[in-house]
Design a protein around this motif. Structure first.
Motif, PDB file in Angstrom:
ATOM      1  N   MET B  78       0.828  -1.205   0.000  1.00 19.55           N
ATOM      2  CA  MET B  78       0.000   0.000   0.000  1.00 19.55           C
ATOM      3  C   MET B  78       0.864   1.258   0.000  1.00 19.55           C
ATOM      4  O   MET B  78       0.445   2.301  -0.484  1.00 19.55           O
ATOM      5  CB  MET B  78      -0.932   0.034   1.224  1.00 19.55           C
ATOM      6  N   ILE B  83       0.097  -0.433  -6.108  1.00 22.59           N
ATOM      7  CA  ILE B  83      -1.357  -0.604  -6.002  1.00 22.59           C
ATOM      8  C   ILE B  83      -2.061   0.276  -7.041  1.00 22.59           C
ATOM      9  O   ILE B  83      -3.017  -0.141  -7.687  1.00 22.59           O
ATOM     10  CB  ILE B  83      -1.841  -0.267  -4.574  1.00 22.59           C
ATOM     11  N   ARG B  87      -4.552  -0.965  -9.851  1.00 22.99           N
ATOM     12  CA  ARG B  87      -5.897  -0.404  -9.992  1.00 22.99           C
ATOM     13  C   ARG B  87      -6.099   0.178 -11.380  1.00 22.99           C
ATOM     14  O   ARG B  87      -7.188   0.069 -11.953  1.00 22.99           O
ATOM     15  CB  ARG B  87      -6.140   0.665  -8.933  1.00 22.99           C
ATOM     16  N   GLY B  93      -9.481  -4.633  -5.149  1.00 21.52           N
ATOM     17  CA  GLY B  93      -8.876  -4.996  -3.872  1.00 21.52           C
ATOM     18  C   GLY B  93      -8.917  -6.487  -3.594  1.00 21.52           C
ATOM     19  O   GLY B  93      -7.963  -7.057  -3.057  1.00 21.52           O
ATOM     20  N   LEU B  97      -5.685  -8.617  -2.313  1.00 25.98           N
ATOM     21  CA  LEU B  97      -5.587  -9.149  -0.953  1.00 25.98           C
ATOM     22  C   LEU B  97      -5.620 -10.675  -0.961  1.00 25.98           C
ATOM     23  O   LEU B  97      -4.901 -11.319  -0.203  1.00 25.98           O
ATOM     24  CB  LEU B  97      -6.721  -8.592  -0.090  1.00 25.98           C
ATOM     25  N   CYS B 153      -6.368  -6.898   6.964  1.00 24.75           N
ATOM     26  CA  CYS B 153      -7.104  -5.697   7.429  1.00 24.75           C
ATOM     27  C   CYS B 153      -6.176  -4.779   8.211  1.00 24.75           C
ATOM     28  O   CYS B 153      -6.186  -3.562   8.005  1.00 24.75           O
ATOM     29  CB  CYS B 153      -8.284  -6.080   8.303  1.00 24.75           C
ATOM     30  N   LEU B 156      -4.007  -2.888   6.004  1.00 31.17           N
ATOM     31  CA  LEU B 156      -4.658  -1.776   5.303  1.00 31.17           C
ATOM     32  C   LEU B 156      -4.800  -0.558   6.205  1.00 31.17           C
ATOM     33  O   LEU B 156      -4.868   0.569   5.736  1.00 31.17           O
ATOM     34  CB  LEU B 156      -6.041  -2.200   4.801  1.00 31.17           C
ATOM     35  N   SER B 238     -12.104  -5.932   4.875  1.00 27.94           N
ATOM     36  CA  SER B 238     -10.938  -5.591   4.057  1.00 27.94           C
ATOM     37  C   SER B 238     -11.379  -4.882   2.777  1.00 27.94           C
ATOM     38  O   SER B 238     -10.707  -3.970   2.311  1.00 27.94           O
ATOM     39  CB  SER B 238     -10.117  -6.832   3.727  1.00 27.94           C
ATOM     40  N   PHE B 242     -10.029  -1.268   1.903  1.00 33.28           N
ATOM     41  CA  PHE B 242      -9.272  -1.059   0.669  1.00 33.28           C
ATOM     42  C   PHE B 242      -9.847   0.117  -0.105  1.00 33.28           C
ATOM     43  O   PHE B 242      -9.113   0.974  -0.581  1.00 33.28           O
ATOM     44  CB  PHE B 242      -9.289  -2.322  -0.196  1.00 33.28           C
ATOM     45  N   ARG B 245      -9.013   3.339   1.643  1.00 29.95           N
ATOM     46  CA  ARG B 245      -7.592   3.686   1.569  1.00 29.95           C
ATOM     47  C   ARG B 245      -7.205   4.192   0.186  1.00 29.95           C
ATOM     48  O   ARG B 245      -6.334   5.038   0.054  1.00 29.95           O
ATOM     49  CB  ARG B 245      -6.787   2.425   1.934  1.00 29.95           C
ATOM     50  N   THR B 246      -7.885   3.683  -0.835  1.00 22.95           N
ATOM     51  CA  THR B 246      -7.462   4.031  -2.189  1.00 22.95           C
ATOM     52  C   THR B 246      -8.384   5.052  -2.852  1.00 22.95           C
ATOM     53  O   THR B 246      -8.070   5.557  -3.912  1.00 22.95           O
ATOM     54  CB  THR B 246      -7.417   2.780  -3.089  1.00 22.95           C
TER      55      THR B 246
END
Lengths: 305, 247
Positions: B78, B83, B87, B93, B97, B153, B156, B238, B242, B245-246
């Protein structure tokens, strides 16, 4: 199909918390061209790229890439693009060849095809000799080339390069330029961001200057240079704080900046009066950095380009 | 699915080149086993040979500690640019993961098997039949799977590999307040409630029962329910983490 722009954006806005990063960005990029987004740090270049590459949704405005909407048709955009960011997106603990083969598999190439494509790209980017070494042992320039190669594995139609040469030494930068120039011959569209006017001038067919989240000037590099000024004043600073504060103060008038050498280039009309006015504006008494002589700006005039 | 397989291969290659972490995850439980059997074991009375008593706990320690390493591998990913590249290739995600978790399961299955081997060398003699062994393998696998996904998790949430390493620390200590190393009734009364009802205890009890060919009672079901529950929550969470976070 041949006439639709490869990238079109109108009114893009984005805020992070209270900070407005983009305040209405409009762009249009012709297919098969190289387009540079030029601006200082914090101007909104990376955010623009992330929106166009579908990684971040805009708060307002619309954008189409390769004919598809970056929000509604995200998946189809993703199939047509590749993004090479500021931070090398390759695994240090895998070899160059393993990285490229993995990218091949992830772009739905078969095992054999991935192998062939990896070999071909390693050859093209002058990395064949280092193919079986882990990327951790590569130099900065080799890493960038591999990173770019990884973005090309799936034959993208539109390539985004976010500051492709930041942090590279002059020789590697030169090598990277040659590589980027070579991309266009494949007919792809290249959208790059840069802090260096010189780089935009070398590579791009068209340049948009961004500052404070807006496009403040757009045109062919030659036009743009004429419009901003005929001559450039370089200011060399003694410390990062002074460099940063004057960079913010000059904002859009900066035509060139080099954080490694703490140098800012600002456009002038070449007259002594204008240079004097500029130096008065970055008045020593207003900023603490000028208190000691070693941090005072040194100025040199240079003809541009 | 094919993306998840490619990404599993990637994580395995990365772990093979980071053997330090894999070896630590294996050596630590082995050392602890030796310490418990040879240093403390003589003073602990469990009604059986101590080595026989302690091995299920060590297995769990090995599996938990190794799986927790997933947090570190996820955080490292991450933090880098890879990542974004995944993407921008339309890889979500879940396959990313799942690649980490699948590699963790493979890595820790091998590590756990090796720790079993060492246990045999120092005198561990289980009385389990083939079906019991199969059940032991099944429970360990589900446990590794659940803890790996839970670690993902944590990976992340953590912003640095050091912070993510905190989760391995937690997994290393969770077996202590349980029946892993000493019988719970030798602990102070206020600890009984936690020690008897924390997830690690039914897993250890089930493994111990199966390996020693003793009645397992409800512990096997409890173990599976705990692991299944952790897995379901972690997998769901998760996805949310994800995206946050993104996004």
């Amino acid at each position: 199909m041949a006439h639709r722009p490869a990238i079109e954006a109108s009114g893009l806005e984005k805020s992070y918390g209270a900070v407005k990063v983009l305040r209405g960005v409009d762009l249009s990029v012709a297919p098969g061209s190289v387009f540079a987004l030029l601006g200082p740090n914090g101007a909104g270049k990376t955010t623009t790229v992330r929106i166009l590459a579908t990684l971040t949704p805009p708060d307002a405005g619309r954008a189409r890439v390769a004919g598809f909407d970056v929000v509604a048709d995200r998946r189809r955009v993703r199939r047509a693009i590749s993004l090479t960011g500021q931070y090398a997106a390759v695994d240090e603990m895998q070899t160059g060849e393993e990285n490229l083969r993995m990218m091949g598999r992830l772009t739905r190439l078969g095992r054999v095809e991935s192998h062939g494509r990896a070999r071909e790209l390693l050859e093209r980017f002058d990395l064949t000799g280092a193919a079986r070494r882990t990327v951790g042992t590569y130099s900065g320039g080799m890493r960038r080339r591999l990173d770019l190669a990884a973005g090309l594995v799936g034959h993208p139609e539109v390539i985004f390069l976010d500051e492709p040469t930041t942090g590279l030494d002059p020789r590697s930068r030169q090598a990277m330029w040659e590589v980027v120039k070579g991309l266009v011959t494949d007919g792809v569209t290249v959208f790059l961001t840069t802090q260096y006017l010189e780089e935009a001038d070398q590579l791009a067919d068209r340049v948009a200057v961004v500052d404070g989240g807006r496009v403040v000037a757009e045109g062919a590099p030659a036009e743009l240079k004429e419009r901003v000024a005929g001559q450039r004043l370089d200011l060399v600073f003694g410390d990062v704080a002074a460099y940063g504060s004057v960079a913010r103060q000059l904002g859009v008038r900066l035509v060139w900046s080099d954080a490694d050498r703490l140098t800012l280039g600002v456009a002038t009309d070449g007259s002594a009066a204008h240079v004097r006015a500029l130096l008065d504006e970055i008045d020593p008494s207003a900023a603490p950095w000028t208190a000691s002589p070693c941090t005072a700006p040194r100025s040199t005039m240079s003809s541009w380009p | 699915m094919s993306d998840a397989i490619v990404l599993t291969g990637r994580t395995i290659r990365l772990s093979r080149r980071n053997l330090d972490a894999v070896l630590t995850a294996m050596l630590l439980p082995i050392l602890l086993m030796l310490v418990f059997v040879y240093f403390f074991g003589g003073a602990i009375h469990t009604g059986t040979e101590y080595v026989t008593y302690v091995v299920p706990g060590v297995m769990l320690l090995c599996a938990g500690f190794g799986s927790a390493n997933t947090a570190v591998t996820v955080t490292n990913d991450m933090a880098g640019g890879i990542i974004d590249r995944f993407r921008s290739l339309d890889i979500g995600g879940t396959p990313i993961l799942a690649g980490h978790v699948a590699a963790s399961v493979l890595r820790n299955t091998v590590a756990t098997a090796i720790v079993f081997g060492v246990a045999f060398l120092i005198g561990f003699r289980p009385a389990a039949g083939p079906l019991d062994w199969l059940a032991v393998a099944g429970i360990l696998l589900v446990f590794i799977l659940a803890i790996s996904w839970l670690s993902a998790c944590f990976g992340l949430i953590a912003r640095s590999p050091e912070a993510a390493g905190g989760f391995t620390f937690l997994m290393m200590f969770l077996p202590y307040p349980s029946s892993a190393f000493v019988p719970i009734d030798t602990m102070p009364g206020w600890l009984h409630g936690f020690a008897e009802h924390q997830p690690v205890t039914p897993v250890i009890e089930a493994l111990r029962g199966l390996l020693l060919d003793r009645p397992v009672g409800d512990s096997a079901w409890q173990a599976l329910v705990w692991c299944g529950g952790i897995l379901a929550v972690a997998a769901g969470l998760s996805g949310v983490l994800f995206r946050r976070r993104t996004g």
